[in-house]
Design an enzyme around this catalytic site. Structure first.
Site, short mmCIF file in Angstrom:
data_model
loop_
_atom_site.label_atom_id
_atom_site.label_comp_id
_atom_site.label_asym_id
_atom_site.label_seq_id
_atom_site.Cartn_x
_atom_site.Cartn_y
_atom_site.Cartn_z
N GLU A 232 0.86 -1.19 0.00
CA GLU A 232 0.00 0.00 0.00
C GLU A 232 0.89 1.23 0.00
OE1 GLU A 232 -1.49 1.72 3.88
OE2 GLU A 232 -1.62 -0.41 4.37
N LYS B 88 -8.33 -3.47 10.46
CA LYS B 88 -6.95 -3.14 10.83
C LYS B 88 -6.94 -2.67 12.29
CE LYS B 88 -3.94 0.84 9.90
NZ LYS B 88 -3.66 1.92 8.93
#
Length: 210
Positions: free
Chosen positions: A43, A132
């Site tokens: 990412e 997350k």
């Protein structure tokens, strides 16, 4: 990679490389170094200068070999820009249900940040792909273990503080994935052009996880 292939790569390697603060001139070399080390998911955080252009470039050059997403998505506007740039998945540091709903409408996997049981359940019910747990480094292994007790049906990712020494412990808890930034994307080594350091670190993290 399409959605199905990308999620399979997360399930296979469990590692998402978090690229923050890397210069645009170095991004392709960093991606190649990760790939050589066996890490196929990365990412690029939106608080990295030139992030959207980097995501577009990476998708063009390595999109078939790597699963490339955008991190530090703070609102729907960020999410829209990232998807338009070609991000295959989205990661947020916070819980924003509008962002989760937007990602679902677009068919893009979304990994929102959450800390408390209330936030975790809210994110899951809103349609998150996995949650997350952030900041994992401060909360620690024991916190995540306790969180998973009543919420073991919800896939969780640990982000922050994951190293070679503890990666297996996080996985043994049942973490869906692990976001790894500074201990893998070492800006000092990258600035010096030592991309082989990233390759070696990626390979060692993978080996330690198994």
């Amino acid at each position: 990679m399409n959605r199905e292939q990308g999620l399979k790569e997360i399930e296979r390697t469990r590692i998402i490389a978090i690229v923050r603060g890397v210069k645009e001139a170095h991004i392709f070399s960093v991606a190649e170094a990760l790939l050589k080390g066996g890490v196929t998911v990365m990412e690029v955080t939106l608080n990295t200068p030139g992030a959207l252009a980097m995501i577009s470039e990476l998708q063009t050059k390595l999109g078939e070999q790597m699963y490339i997403g955008a991190g530090t998505i703070l609102d729907v506007e960020d999410a829209q820009k990232a998807v338009q740039a070609g991000a295959s998945f989205l990661v947020t540091p916070n819980l924003d249900e509008d962002v989760i709903r937007y990602a679902n409408r677009e068919g893009v996997p979304i990994f929102p940040g959450a800390m408390t049981p209330t936030e975790v359940v809210k994110a899951w019910k809103a349609g998150a792909t996995a949650i997350k747990i952030f900041p994992s480094a401060s909360l620690g292994l024991s916190y995540i273990k306790e969180l998973m007790g009543p919420l073991d049906h919800i896939p969780m990712m640990a982000v922050g503080g994951v190293t070679e020494e503890n990666i297996k412990q996080f996985l043994d808890l049942g973490c869906y994935g692990l976001g790894i930034g500074g201990s893998l994307i070492n800006l000092k080594e990258i600035k010096a052009g030592r991309f082989e350091w990233v390759t070696d670190k990626a390979a060692r993290l993978l080996a330690a996880s198994r």
